[in-house]
Every structure is written in structure tokens, then in C-alpha cells.
Design an enzyme around this catalytic site. Sequence first.
Site, PDB file in Angstrom:
ATOM      1  N   LYS A 100       1.369 -10.655  -8.721  1.00 58.65           N
ATOM      2  CA  LYS A 100       0.454 -11.525  -9.461  1.00 58.65           C
ATOM      3  C   LYS A 100      -0.298 -10.710 -10.494  1.00 58.65           C
ATOM      4  CE  LYS A 100      -0.534 -14.870  -5.875  1.00 58.65           C
ATOM      5  NZ  LYS A 100      -0.311 -14.327  -4.531  1.00 58.65           N
TER       6      LYS A 100
ATOM      7  N   LYS B  68      -6.903  -7.793   8.800  1.00 66.73           N
ATOM      8  CA  LYS B  68      -5.803  -7.444   7.892  1.00 66.73           C
ATOM      9  C   LYS B  68      -5.473  -5.979   8.159  1.00 66.73           C
ATOM     10  CE  LYS B  68      -5.261  -6.661   2.956  1.00 66.73           C
ATOM     11  NZ  LYS B  68      -6.022  -6.657   1.703  1.00 66.73           N
TER      12      LYS B  68
ATOM     13  N   VAL C 257       2.291  -5.869   3.595  1.00 64.03           N
ATOM     14  CA  VAL C 257       3.606  -5.327   3.235  1.00 64.03           C
ATOM     15  C   VAL C 257       3.747  -3.917   3.828  1.00 64.03           C
ATOM     16  CG1 VAL C 257       4.979  -4.473   1.280  1.00 64.03           C
ATOM     17  CG2 VAL C 257       3.903  -6.738   1.163  1.00 64.03           C
TER      18      VAL C 257
ATOM     19  N   GLU D 177       6.229 -10.749   6.951  1.00 69.20           N
ATOM     20  CA  GLU D 177       4.871 -10.230   7.213  1.00 69.20           C
ATOM     21  C   GLU D 177       3.959 -11.315   7.792  1.00 69.20           C
ATOM     22  OE1 GLU D 177       1.845 -10.086   4.171  1.00 69.20           O
ATOM     23  OE2 GLU D 177       3.387 -10.113   2.619  1.00 69.20           O
TER      24      GLU D 177
ATOM     25  N   SER E 133      -3.038  -0.423  -4.114  1.00 71.32           N
ATOM     26  CA  SER E 133      -2.592  -0.871  -2.794  1.00 71.32           C
ATOM     27  C   SER E 133      -1.760   0.194  -2.076  1.00 71.32           C
ATOM     28  CB  SER E 133      -1.758  -2.139  -2.941  1.00 71.32           C
ATOM     29  OG  SER E 133      -1.243  -2.517  -1.686  1.00 71.32           O
ATOM     30  N   ALA E 134      -1.991   0.286  -0.769  1.00 72.00           N
ATOM     31  CA  ALA E 134      -1.173   1.166   0.071  1.00 72.00           C
ATOM     32  C   ALA E 134       0.298   0.724   0.074  1.00 72.00           C
ATOM     33  CB  ALA E 134      -1.721   1.174   1.502  1.00 72.00           C
ATOM     34  N   ASP E 135       0.562  -0.508  -0.375  1.00 74.87           N
ATOM     35  CA  ASP E 135       1.960  -0.979  -0.425  1.00 74.87           C
ATOM     36  C   ASP E 135       2.829  -0.058  -1.289  1.00 74.87           C
ATOM     37  OD1 ASP E 135       1.025  -3.142   1.026  1.00 74.87           O
ATOM     38  OD2 ASP E 135       1.304  -4.618  -0.586  1.00 74.87           O
TER      39      ASP E 135
HETATM   40  N1  PSU Z   1      -0.274 -10.369  -2.911  1.00 78.49           N
HETATM   41  C1  PSU Z   1       0.099 -11.660  -2.851  1.00 78.49           C
HETATM   42  N2  PSU Z   1       0.100 -12.281  -1.656  1.00 78.49           N
HETATM   43  C2  PSU Z   1      -0.258 -11.636  -0.501  1.00 78.49           C
HETATM   44  C3  PSU Z   1      -0.631 -10.283  -0.573  1.00 78.49           C
HETATM   45  C4  PSU Z   1      -0.638  -9.685  -1.784  1.00 78.49           C
HETATM   46  O1  PSU Z   1       0.414 -12.236  -3.870  1.00 78.49           O
HETATM   47  O2  PSU Z   1      -0.250 -12.246   0.569  1.00 78.49           O
HETATM   48  C5  PSU Z   1      -1.001  -9.550   0.701  1.00 78.49           C
HETATM   49  C6  PSU Z   1       0.227  -8.789   1.245  1.00 78.49           C
HETATM   50  O3  PSU Z   1       0.140  -8.730   2.648  1.00 78.49           O
HETATM   51  C7  PSU Z   1       0.030  -7.418   0.648  1.00 78.49           C
HETATM   52  C8  PSU Z   1      -1.464  -7.273   0.732  1.00 78.49           C
HETATM   53  O4  PSU Z   1       0.687  -6.396   1.351  1.00 78.49           O
HETATM   54  O5  PSU Z   1      -1.976  -8.553   0.402  1.00 78.49           O
HETATM   55  C9  PSU Z   1      -1.994  -6.213  -0.204  1.00 78.49           C
HETATM   56  O6  PSU Z   1      -3.354  -6.021   0.036  1.00 78.49           O
HETATM   57  P1  PSU Z   1      -4.111  -4.843  -0.729  1.00 78.49           P
HETATM   58  O7  PSU Z   1      -4.097  -5.254  -2.180  1.00 78.49           O
HETATM   59  O8  PSU Z   1      -5.476  -4.834  -0.146  1.00 78.49           O
HETATM   60  O9  PSU Z   1      -3.324  -3.599  -0.491  1.00 78.49           O
HETATM   61 MN    MN Z   2      -6.921  -2.363  -2.327  1.00 79.78          MN
END
Ligand code: PSU
Ligand code: MN
Length: 304
Positions: free
Chosen positions: A160, A87, A107, A25, A141-143
Amino acid sequence: MNKYLDISPEVREALANGRPVVALESTIISHGMPYPQNVETALRVEKTIRENGAVPATIAVIGGRLKAGLSEAEIEYLGKKGRGVAKASRRDLPVLVAGGRDGATTVTTTMIIASMAGIKVFATGGIGGVHRGAETTMDISADLEELAQTPVMVICAGAKSILDLGLTLEYLETKGVPVIGYGTDELPAFYTRRSGFKVDYRLDTPEEVAAAFRAKLDMGLHGGMLVTNPIPEEYSMDPERINAAIDEAVAEAAQKGIKGKETTPFLLARIKDITGGDSLASNIQLVLNNARLASAVAKCLANG
Ligand code: PSU
Ligand code: MN
């Protein structure tokens, strides 16, 4: 092939010949680490994958093109521009592509573009999940949704504890995403090897991991698989110290009213500052460790 997608010559040739490819990524480059360590790490991860017999495909959106496989100059560009690169999550792709803009892929979007390119294995550091306090903020998260629908295996070091790890596992269970512990029964917590939460299955070899994913694909069960690989012991951090830093960062984010896509980058940057850069060294090592495992799994998939 998708008309918005550019596959680099090296990645294209590897895919055409059935050789192992590992996706990477770019949010970790632009938003996850400071310059120049971000560029150094990205190039080192690519080198590690090559040394382990696979081809790296770093993924990003550049000038509105979906890219699978970047040149060194493109990695340097994304790293130097850092937070100046948007992002890019699933909802961002249409406007970025139509407008010819740049995006650092999370991700989620790395999985989307890897899947368009025909890449099945993706190595990163940590994934997004259900945030602490999501009962009221609805910050999920959308992940997790992408893991539910897109057929790419994500190899990470767990998540984390900026997240609610218990709720993240519940969500993945609901969505039918297998959570594998590589050589462990316990979900790793990124900087540390243990979280107190159990994974669904422990698998101990790249062959077993590849076989499970192959079976999922063969059955036509949509969605991906999450493989959690604990940080090597010698680089893991003191849990009390890292958890204190995380609690401080989470409290500060709440107090400042940080919301939406800013939350995760804010927390990651604060944790790095509070721990005085020690967390960055651990972060780099766990990504390299995941790149090695991903290369081994991609080789098994390519041979099977
Ligand atoms: N968590 C980490 N390191 C990261 C990310 C998340 O420990 O670099 C990044 C990744 O790209 C992940 C994104 O897909 O943050 C998730 O963002 P959000 O929580 O806004 O969905
Ligand atoms: Mn979010």
C-alpha cells in the site's frame, strides 16, 4: 522438529507426502479486518486453497505454541479476540512463547514458522515496508529483513502507498530479495494494479515463478522471494480516491503521534473507515487471488 512448534495433522500429512502447502498469516485476521468478515475471509481463503489442490496452513501463536495449521475454532478465536491478540513480530516471539501467550503472526513471523515447518509458499494481502518519512522515523518493517534471510516465497498484491514504495524497492534490492511482477512489469499498489515503480522481473506463469525460487534454493542463496500479483481489474479501486484516503490516514497518524507497531494497524483501520468499507471488499478479493496463485506455484514446487 522445533519443540515449540505444533503442525496440524492435515498439514503434517501433506508435508510428509510432498503435497503442496500454502502458509497464511494471522495478523490479517486479528488486526487487518473487522469481525466477522475476518473469520469469514480466513475460512474462504483456506477453502480456495483446497479447491485449487493445495493444503492451507494458517499460522499463529496460541497459548505459547507456534502453530502451523489452525482449526476453525482457533481461527474463530483469533478473529473474535481481534486486536486483543498481540501483533507478533520476530522480536515478540521469545516472550510470547515463554509466557504461554497468544500472538497474531505478521509476514515476518509467518515466514519464520512456515520455514520451521518446511513450508515454502505463503500467500497474503500486503507486506510491510519502508514507511513514508522513514528518513527521520527509521520505521522500516521487519518484513523486509525477514525476506532477506528466510527461505519462503511471499505472494502478495504489492504494498500500500501508506509506504514509500520507491524506498521499499531500494531496501529489497540492497538485501538481495528478488521482486517479481506476476504478469506485470510494474509493482502493484495493493488496491490498484499500478504504482509507477518497476519490478525486477516479470514472470507470467506459476511454473516460471516456481523455477526461479527453486533455483534460488538450490544455489543456497539465503532469503525469500517477493511475488507481487496485481488485484483483478474488476475489484481495483479508483487511484485518486484511495490515495486521498491514504494521505488523510498518514496525516492523522502523524498528528496523533502514532508510532512503532501501532502505525500499520492504525493506518489500515483508518483507510477502511474513510473509504466506507469499499476497500475491505477489494482487500478480500486480492487475498483470494493471491491464494489461487500460491496454490498453483506450490503445486509446481511439489512436482519439481
Ligand atoms: N500491510 C497490509 N496489510 C496487512 C499488513 C501490512 O496491507 O495486514 C500487516 C502484515 O501482517 C504485515 C504487517 O506483516 O502488517 C507489517 O507491520 P509493520 O509495518 O508494523 O511491520
Ligand atoms: Mn514499523
